[in-house]
Design a protein around this motif. Structure first.
Motif, PDB file in Angstrom:
ATOM      1  N   SER A   1       9.393 -11.640  -0.958  1.00  0.00           N
ATOM      2  CA  SER A   1       8.909 -10.505  -0.186  1.00  0.00           C
ATOM      3  C   SER A   1       7.387 -10.541  -0.175  1.00  0.00           C
ATOM      4  O   SER A   1       6.763 -11.228  -0.993  1.00  0.00           O
TER       5      SER A   1
ATOM      6  N   CYS B   1       5.318  -3.093  -7.600  1.00  0.00           N
ATOM      7  CA  CYS B   1       5.834  -2.693  -6.286  1.00  0.00           C
ATOM      8  C   CYS B   1       5.748  -1.182  -6.075  1.00  0.00           C
ATOM      9  O   CYS B   1       5.607  -0.715  -4.943  1.00  0.00           O
TER      10      CYS B   1
ATOM     11  N   GLN C   1       5.406  -8.275  -1.156  1.00  0.00           N
ATOM     12  CA  GLN C   1       4.936  -7.763  -2.442  1.00  0.00           C
ATOM     13  C   GLN C   1       5.003  -8.851  -3.512  1.00  0.00           C
ATOM     14  O   GLN C   1       4.085  -8.993  -4.328  1.00  0.00           O
TER      15      GLN C   1
ATOM     16  N   ASN D   1       3.869  -1.558   0.364  1.00  0.00           N
ATOM     17  CA  ASN D   1       4.272  -2.693   1.193  1.00  0.00           C
ATOM     18  C   ASN D   1       3.614  -2.655   2.569  1.00  0.00           C
ATOM     19  O   ASN D   1       3.219  -3.686   3.120  1.00  0.00           O
TER      20      ASN D   1
END
Length: 263
Positions: free
Chosen positions: A167, A17, A169, A22
């Motif tokens: 998410s 991440c 990610q 993102n």
């Protein structure tokens, strides 16, 4: 995530991440279907089928395949059959859930001209070695005695990941991880690479929606096929001693496919 995964893991997720932006991942929402696409022809499915096949050594060119598939121009069957099978496998995946039964069906479809009927969609029962062009062994896949149990873990993790909120990610991270684990188990006699890349895209589409099918991941892997294979090899020579802590270079490749789409 409360449930412990059985064969995948999140040990690299925090580092991933930090590495993968993102905002870049969310650009998949901006992807648009090609003007060449019509009711009975999908341009980006052709891109997926052609470049996934080229990774495996097929000599097909995208321009020729589009002429064949979109405009009905005839080529020798040997030039288009395997790519047609893979194209049909992607089309099947688009309208079916990503689970064990349908993955085995996808394998049947894409190996129609690769394997005898009794091997299509069936786990291998013999040892599997990945070799170099000069015949050297570069990877020893999972023993046939543990393929079923390892794939049961894979399908359990797949079902769980599809059932929970992730998410964007996390979606990209686990899509790549599914791809990597599947190809490392190497459950079938042939078609493992093609199937693993399809599963990656399939998972993305299940979690993110139909626009994920427009991501040119297979083309990205082909354009970087030396790096693609090098990153797969980084984990080790034998299945029993694989080190998934060395997966980050591979996992980081999928997001690069979004840059391909921009070009």
């Amino acid at each position: 995530m409360n449930k412990k995964l059985e064969i995948l893991n999140d040990e690299l997720l925090t580092e991933y991440c930090k590495l993968v932006d993102n905002n870049t991942l969310n650009t998949y929402k901006l992807l648009k279907e090609s003007e060449l696409t019509i009711d009975n022809f999908s341009f980006y499915t052709s891109v997926s089928a052609v470049f996934s096949s080229k990774i495996e050594g097929e000599s097909i060119e995208l321009d020729s395949y589009i002429k064949h598939k979109r405009f009905g121009i005839e080529f020798l069957p040997d030039y288009t059959q395997k790519i047609d099978d893979l194209y049909n496998a992607y089309q099947f995946a688009k309208s079916n859930s990503c689970n064990q039964e349908n993955i085995e069906e996808v394998h049947k479809i894409l190996t129609k001209h690769l394997l005898p009927t009794n091997k299509q969609g069936k786990a291998r029962t013999s040892n599997m070695y990945v070799t170099t062009n000069d015949g050297r062994i570069e990877y020893v896949a999972a023993s046939p005695f543990i393929v079923e149990s390892e794939m049961n873990k894979f399908y359990t993790d797949l079902a769980f990941l599809l059932s929970v909120d992730l998410s964007v990610q996390e979606v990209f991270y686990y899509a790549s991880f599914l791809h990597l684990v599947f190809v490392k188990i190497h459950p079938f006699n042939d078609g493992n690479g093609r199937t693993s890349r399809l599963i990656e895209k399939w998972f993305l589409a299940e979690k993110l929606g139909e626009k994920a099918w427009l991501i040119q991941s297979e083309k990205n892997y082909y354009l970087q096929h030396s790096t693609y294979y090098k990153n797969i090899r980084l984990l080790g020579l034998e299945y029993q001693s694989l080190d998934y802590s060395k997966s980050l270079s591979f996992l980081a490749m999928l997001p690069q496919s979004l840059i391909i789409n921009e070009g």
